[in-house]
Design a protein around this motif. Structure first.
Motif, PDB file in Angstrom:
ATOM      1  N   ALA A 154      -0.391  12.207  -0.945  1.00 43.95           N
ATOM      2  CA  ALA A 154       0.740  12.302  -0.008  1.00 43.95           C
ATOM      3  C   ALA A 154       2.017  11.713  -0.575  1.00 43.95           C
ATOM      4  CB  ALA A 154       0.382  11.598   1.302  1.00 43.95           C
ATOM      5  N   ASP A 155       1.890  10.751  -1.515  1.00 42.69           N
ATOM      6  CA  ASP A 155       3.070  10.038  -2.003  1.00 42.69           C
ATOM      7  C   ASP A 155       3.413  10.449  -3.433  1.00 42.69           C
ATOM      8  OD1 ASP A 155       4.770   7.443  -1.121  1.00 42.69           O
ATOM      9  OD2 ASP A 155       4.425   7.388  -3.279  1.00 42.69           O
ATOM     10  N   GLU A 207       0.845  -1.189   0.000  1.00 43.57           N
ATOM     11  CA  GLU A 207       0.000   0.000   0.000  1.00 43.57           C
ATOM     12  C   GLU A 207       0.881   1.240   0.000  1.00 43.57           C
ATOM     13  OE1 GLU A 207      -2.625   2.527   3.164  1.00 43.57           O
ATOM     14  OE2 GLU A 207      -2.950   0.358   3.161  1.00 43.57           O
ATOM     15  N   VAL A 208       0.633   2.130  -0.950  1.00 42.71           N
ATOM     16  CA  VAL A 208       1.344   3.402  -1.002  1.00 42.71           C
ATOM     17  C   VAL A 208       0.620   4.426  -0.135  1.00 42.71           C
ATOM     18  CG1 VAL A 208       2.063   5.297  -2.497  1.00 42.71           C
ATOM     19  CG2 VAL A 208       2.329   2.936  -3.269  1.00 42.71           C
ATOM     20  N   GLU A 209      -0.667   4.538  -0.368  1.00 39.72           N
ATOM     21  CA  GLU A 209      -1.515   5.385   0.466  1.00 39.72           C
ATOM     22  C   GLU A 209      -2.966   5.037   0.183  1.00 39.72           C
ATOM     23  OE1 GLU A 209      -2.007   9.626  -0.512  1.00 39.72           O
ATOM     24  OE2 GLU A 209      -0.598   9.287  -2.169  1.00 39.72           O
ATOM     25  N   SER A 210      -3.851   5.434   1.085  1.00 39.86           N
ATOM     26  CA  SER A 210      -5.276   5.204   0.895  1.00 39.86           C
ATOM     27  C   SER A 210      -6.047   6.335   1.557  1.00 39.86           C
ATOM     28  CB  SER A 210      -5.699   3.855   1.491  1.00 39.86           C
ATOM     29  OG  SER A 210      -5.504   3.848   2.895  1.00 39.86           O
ATOM     30  N   GLY A 211      -7.280   6.521   1.091  1.00 41.03           N
ATOM     31  CA  GLY A 211      -8.098   7.574   1.665  1.00 41.03           C
ATOM     32  C   GLY A 211      -9.306   7.866   0.808  1.00 41.03           C
ATOM     33  N   ILE A 255      -7.238  11.837  -2.201  1.00 37.71           N
ATOM     34  CA  ILE A 255      -6.192  11.233  -3.041  1.00 37.71           C
ATOM     35  C   ILE A 255      -5.919  12.093  -4.264  1.00 37.71           C
ATOM     36  CG2 ILE A 255      -5.616   9.238  -4.475  1.00 37.71           C
ATOM     37  CD1 ILE A 255      -5.380   8.688  -1.498  1.00 37.71           C
ATOM     38  N   THR A 310       1.783   8.297  -6.240  1.00 42.83           N
ATOM     39  CA  THR A 310       0.405   8.689  -6.567  1.00 42.83           C
ATOM     40  C   THR A 310       0.406   9.930  -7.444  1.00 42.83           C
ATOM     41  OG1 THR A 310      -0.279   7.848  -4.409  1.00 42.83           O
ATOM     42  CG2 THR A 310      -1.855   9.210  -5.596  1.00 42.83           C
TER      43      THR A 310
END
Length: 598
Positions: free
Chosen positions: A253-254, A239-243, A248, A257
């Motif tokens: 944040a990454d 997982e890189v990021e989630s939300g 997103i 992404t």
């Protein structure tokens, strides 16, 4: 990761999936955790190889065993850890609690069974009913997914349906037992934007009607913006990021992404420009590339191209019907110019490209370098056709799996007797470097490369004879947006350096806008609108052109594409009786080479 709530339907924790390799076990899903709420759409986004599909296959226990296995983790559904269930227990979960739509419907449907038989299998697997009841339920499912003439479709085979209808059948099978969760694995990747719009609208509608949760797996951020409530971004199994969707897209944040979002081609971003996106800037006072090209003789001239295929039937296998694949198409391509053919599957784009290379029978006139290809002897045709090469849609299918890729790139040079020995090796090494590959990769086989690398090999092979024209047939359709951008950059760089011309065949209007000098829109084997990129995209005149643009997904959660409604159902059939005479088209000249037919 948030703790499961009362609304949580599926809770996945610390999922680890391993694949056996000669070097040992490789982790392809690495401690992944997420929740799926009731009625929610969770989009799992990322490039190919990021672990998206392996996550879905792990949850469904459909991993190819013993090569792949779930090493650890839990997936709680209705109080049960479905990862710990036996195969017999899992059969009651699949279909009844979790349905799955696979990426490629043609390979997921059994080619020797009728649509009705395959739907009936999904129905009787969980509920014993009579054959008549199963057929009625199957028809109701086809009606639910909006397939026309459902009674007749039940007796047809998968190859008799269009891509969009096959995907609808897959949705019907997945929904046969009214599951709580629908996993859709890249359900629209290989579909035209118009069919994609219809399939996504259908999923949303069925979700609202049945209250199901959707786990949508995709690399298309435009689809994510249109469908998601929440987004989980994956890269290399993690997982890189989630939300939430908006977070997103507006506050990623990454960096990964952000790079995915930046690579998405956006329809309309070329408004006000005259050159393709990657063309070099023109110094003041110098003619633009299209103006320079206009003064030169065309490298390709096509006049009244017609391609028809006979359909045979009866005991004597005589022609009974005819496919009117291309009807009266005419165009020119100038040096250093990109002409894009755009339209839905079945409109005749690829057939036109194949006719240019004499890969299929045709009538009319095709001139390459001023020479009529139909009148040439075989040695003369071989010489002329050196000037026109093709990049096919599926790079893996167009590369011989038994040959090393260096030999595949060298093969055209050997056939035409243009190089041998060390000169041949040097030429192939140059082509590899020019297309972003390294010399040490020349001894590998096609299966050892990624999809983007295989497409680069196909480009190197097409460039080996230094052609004047390349026909690029959906050459970036199946690639991730980041890889797609790299391949488009490469094609544009080569054009800028060598002055090569492209016939770029695509159904993706956003990509076409970025790479084209001129555009021709095809429908049912004919051009309905042609003009410069600016004319067609900034001032479209034909209703079909406008519908294609409206169907393009928008990578912005605040801006959704307009609902696509085809008033005549699926794309009309090009099959007609032997006595059929195509109607004449009326041309309207909009000025400056902008033509519209009706």
């Amino acid at each position: 990761m948030n703790k499961p709530t009362q609304d949580t339907l599926l809770s996945v924790r610390d999922l680890v999936t391993q694949v056996a390799t000669p070097e040992g076990a490789k982790i392809v899903v690495d401690r992944l955790s997420f929740d799926l709420a009731r009625g929610e759409t969770l989009c799992i986004a990322g490039e190919s190889g990021s672990g998206k599909s392996m996550t879905a296959l792990s949850l469904m226990q459909l991993l190819p065993k013993p090569m792949a296995r779930v090493a650890s983790g839990t997936a709680m559904l209705n109080g049960q850890n479905i990862l710990a269930l036996s195969e017999g227990q899992m059969r009651h979960v699949r279909g009844k609690h979790i349905g799955m739509i696979f990426q490629e419907p043609m390979t997921s449907l059994n080619p020797v069974l009728t649509i009705g038989r395959q739907l009936a299998e999904a129905i009787v697997a969980h509920k014993p009913v009579s054959a008549a009841e199963a057929r009625k339920a199957a028809k109701d499912l086809l009606d639910q997914v909006q397939i026309s003439d459902a009674e007749r479709r039940l007796d047809q085979y998968p190859h008799e349906l269009s891509g969009g209808m096959r995907q609808r059948v897959m949705i019907a099978i997945a929904l046969a037992q009214k599951p709580e969760i629908l996993i859709a694995d890249e359900p629209t990747t290989a579909l035209d934007v118009t069919v994609q719009a219809q399939i996504l609208a259908l999923i949303r509608e069925l979700q609202a009607q049945n209250g199901i949760s959707v786990m949508l797996i995709t690399h298309d951020m435009g689809v994510v913006a249109e469908m998601a409530d929440r987004v989980l971004v994956m890269n290399r199994g993690k997982e890189v990021e989630s939300g939430p969707l908006k977070q997103i897209f507006t506050q990623p944040a990454d960096q990964y992404t952000r790079s995915l979002l930046a690579a998405v081609p956006r329809l309309g971003e070329m408004t006000g420009t005259t050159q393709p996106k990657r063309a070099p800037a023109q110094p003041k006072g110098e003619e633009s590339e299209p103006a320079q090209a206009a003064a030169e003789a065309p490298v390709v001239e096509v006049d009244n191209l017609v391609v028809r295929f006979d359909i045979k039937g009866g005991i004597l296998q005589r022609p009974v019907k005819r496919v009117h694949a291309v009807e009266g198409v005419s165009f020119q391509i100038k040096p250093g110019e990109t002409l894009s053919l755009v339209g839905e599957s079945g409109c005749g784009k690829s057939t036109t490209g194949k006719a240019l290379l004499n890969l299929i029978p045709w009538s009319g006139s095709i001139r390459v370098g001023g020479k009529e290809t139909a009148d040439l002897t075989r040695p003369e045709r071989k010489q002329v056709l050196r000037d026109i090469q093709m990049i096919f849609q599926d790079p893996y299918a167009s590369l011989d799996p038994r040959m090393r890729v260096g030999d595949l790139v060298a093969e055209p040079l050997v056939i035409h007797g243009l190089a041998s020995g060390s000169e041949l090796d040097d030429r192939v090494e140059y082509l590899f470097r020019r297309t972003g590959l390294s010399a040490d990769q020349m001894k590998r086989y096609p299966h050892e490369f990624s999809g983007g690398q295989r497409q680069r090999i196909c480009i190197a092979r097409a460039l080996s004879l230094s052609p004047k024209v390349i026909v690029a047939d959906e050459s970036v359709a199946a690639l991730d947006v980041s890889i797609q951008a790299q391949v488009l950059d490469l094609l544009q760089d080569i054009q800028n350096e060598t002055g090569i011309s492209y016939l770029f065949i695509s159904h993706d209007m956003a990509v076409v806008e970025q790479i084209s000098h001129r555009v021709a829109v095809m429908y049912m084997g004919r051009f309905v609108e042609t003009g410069t990129r600016a004319q067609v995209f900034e001032n479209p005149q034909h209703a079909y052109t406008k519908k294609l643009m409206e169907a393009v997904p928008v990578a912005d959660p605040d801006r959704h594409r307009k609902p696509f409604v085809r008033t005549d159902g699926d794309l009309p059939s090009p099959v007609h009786g032997l006595d059929y005479v195509p109607p004449k088209l009326v041309m309207q000249d909009m000025g400056a080479g902008h033509l519209v037919w009706s």
